[in-house]
Design a protein around this motif. Sequence first.
Motif, PDB file in Angstrom:
ATOM      1  N   THR A 113       0.805  -1.228   0.000  1.00  0.00           N
ATOM      2  CA  THR A 113       0.000   0.000   0.000  1.00  0.00           C
ATOM      3  C   THR A 113       0.835   1.273   0.000  1.00  0.00           C
ATOM      4  N   HIS A 138      -6.913   1.671  -1.572  1.00  0.00           N
ATOM      5  CA  HIS A 138      -6.863   2.798  -0.637  1.00  0.00           C
ATOM      6  C   HIS A 138      -8.260   3.229  -0.198  1.00  0.00           C
ATOM      7  N   ASP A 139      -9.203   3.244  -1.156  1.00  0.00           N
ATOM      8  CA  ASP A 139     -10.574   3.654  -0.815  1.00  0.00           C
ATOM      9  C   ASP A 139     -11.225   2.661   0.143  1.00  0.00           C
ATOM     10  N   LEU A 160      -9.593   1.094   2.428  1.00  0.00           N
ATOM     11  CA  LEU A 160      -8.893   1.132   3.716  1.00  0.00           C
ATOM     12  C   LEU A 160      -9.234   2.379   4.532  1.00  0.00           C
ATOM     13  N   LEU A 161     -10.131   3.201   3.990  1.00  0.00           N
ATOM     14  CA  LEU A 161     -10.556   4.385   4.741  1.00  0.00           C
ATOM     15  C   LEU A 161     -11.488   3.974   5.866  1.00  0.00           C
ATOM     16  N   ARG A 195     -15.311   4.318   4.943  1.00  0.00           N
ATOM     17  CA  ARG A 195     -15.332   4.060   3.503  1.00  0.00           C
ATOM     18  C   ARG A 195     -16.750   4.006   2.953  1.00  0.00           C
ATOM     19  N   CYS A 254      -3.903  -0.818  -5.950  1.00  0.00           N
ATOM     20  CA  CYS A 254      -3.812   0.171  -4.896  1.00  0.00           C
ATOM     21  C   CYS A 254      -3.405   1.480  -5.545  1.00  0.00           C
ATOM     22  N   ALA A 261      -3.641   9.613   0.175  1.00  0.00           N
ATOM     23  CA  ALA A 261      -4.556   8.475   0.359  1.00  0.00           C
ATOM     24  C   ALA A 261      -3.910   7.413   1.242  1.00  0.00           C
ATOM     25  N   ASN A 305      -4.096   8.481   4.823  1.00  0.00           N
ATOM     26  CA  ASN A 305      -5.443   8.378   5.383  1.00  0.00           C
ATOM     27  C   ASN A 305      -5.896   6.925   5.561  1.00  0.00           C
ATOM     28  N   ALA A 306      -5.201   6.030   4.868  1.00  0.00           N
ATOM     29  CA  ALA A 306      -5.655   4.634   4.885  1.00  0.00           C
ATOM     30  C   ALA A 306      -5.298   3.969   6.212  1.00  0.00           C
ATOM     31  N   ASP A 307      -6.146   3.073   6.620  1.00  0.00           N
ATOM     32  CA  ASP A 307      -5.900   2.301   7.828  1.00  0.00           C
ATOM     33  C   ASP A 307      -5.525   0.883   7.392  1.00  0.00           C
TER      34      ASP A 307
END
Lengths: 257, 207
Positions: A40, A59-60, A62-63, A66, A85, A91, A94-96
Motif C-alpha cells: 500500500t 486505498h478507498d 482502507l478508509l 469508507r 492500490c 490516500a 489516510n488509509a488504515d
Amino acid sequence: MVEAFAVASGKGGTGKTTTTLALGMALAEDHDVTVVDADTGMANLLFHAGLDDADTTLHDLLLTDREATVDDAAYDRFGMRVVPCGTSLAAFENADPARLRDVVAELARDTDVLLLDSPAALGSKSAVLPLVLADRSVVVLEPTIPALSDALKVQEYARSYGTATAGVLFNKVRDEAGVDRVADRASEYFGGETLATVPATETARTARRAGEPLLAHAPTCPAATAYREAASRIDVRDGDEADVAARFRSAVVPETP
Amino acid sequence: MQEPGPGSEATPMRLPRGDLLRSHVVDDPAGPLRTALDRQLSGYAVFEPSDALLLGARERGVLTFEAGVPTLAYEAASDRGGPDAIAEFAHPGPYRVELYELPASSLAAAHEATDLRVPPATPATELADDPALAERTREVAPPERVDDDGDDEASALEAFLEDEEKISAIREQARDEAEQRAAEWGLTGELAGDGEPTAGDDALTTE
C-alpha cells in the motif's frame, strides 16, 4: 476452497509485481484468482495491469469511513480479479492498513487463490501484515548473495507467523545453468522447492509500459514459459472460505502504518 | 601508526600499504565500489562486517581495483580468493570499509595472481546487489576482463550457499528480530510459537 499466498521478496526491484501477475494469470487457467496490491505504500500493480485510471482502489477500501465496496475496487482483467492500490501519498496516509484484513476476508469468500503482492520491506506492521495473514509465501529473488540473504530474512519472518514457504522463484536470471546448479541447495534452506528460474528479459519492461501482465503481452516468451512452469508447481490447497475469512478477521489489528 | 596493509600475515595476497582515502561504515557497499569506479582508483578496499560481534563474523575481505575496476578478491580468515572470497565476506548489514590508493605499478605484481581474480561486476552484484553499477563496471572494464565474466554469475552464490554456519546465523538473527518486532508491534499473538514444525526445519542448524 481458498488459499492466500504472499508474494514476497526482501528488496525492491526483484520483479515481484511482474511475478504476482504472471503467477495469477497462469493459475487463473484452473482457478478463480484474485490479485491484491498489498504494497500500500509503494503501489505499482495498477501500472502493470493497465489500471492507471482506476477510480476506486484498495486505498478507498482502507478508509475508516469508507463508502466504496470491495466490488468497486475489484476489476476483471486478464482472467483474474485485480484489486489495485492507488499511488497518492495523501490516500496512503489516510488509509488504515488494519482494514486490509477485512478487505481480504471479503475477497476470500469468492475466490480459489488470493495472491497478495507484498511490500519489499519488513520495517513496519503494515509491511509484514500480508506475511502474517497469508497461508503460504512465494519468495521472489534475484540470484545474488544480498538478495538471497534478504529473502531468507523474509522467509524467517513469515515462518515466525506460521506462514510456510510454497516455493522460491529465481527472477532476472542471466546464467541459467549456474542458477540451476545452486537451486537445489537454495531450496534446502528455503524449505520450499525452486518453482522456476525466470530469465532476465527486456520484455518485462515493455509489458509494464504497455500496461499488460507479461503473460498477456508476450505469452510465448521464455520468461512467460518459466512463470507458467512455476505456477504448475504450486499445489493450491483446499481451504475453507469461512475459516480463512475468520482468520483474517481475527488477526491482531495494527494501529498505524 | 597505520594498520599494516592487508596480506601482511601469511597470505597469498601481498600488497604494499596504500594511502588511506576514507574509512567509514556503510549500509550499502555500492558506495565505495562506485567511488573507486568514479575515481578510476588504483588501490584496494578492505571490507569488514561492522556488526561482527552480532554475527560472530571475523571475515576481512580485500578487493583490489585497477583503474576503478575490481580485479582481485581475497578473504584472510578463510584464505580464499576470487568469487569464493566475495562469498566469505558478503553478509547482510553494514560494513566498515577502508579505501586505499596505490600507484598502479605497485599493484602489477599482485595482479598476476589470476587465481584470485573476480569478474569485474561480481562485487557490484554479490556485495551490493546493484545491477546498474554492475552494468557500468562492465562497460568500463577492459573487454578481455568482461569476457572472463562469462558464465560466472552463480559461482559466488554457490560458495555462499555452502556456508551453512553463516546462513544459520542469518536465519537465527532474522527470527530473533521477527519476534522482537512482533512484540513491538503487538503481533506476538500471531506468532506461530516454538516448535511448530514447518517444512525446511531440518535445514536449520541450532545452537
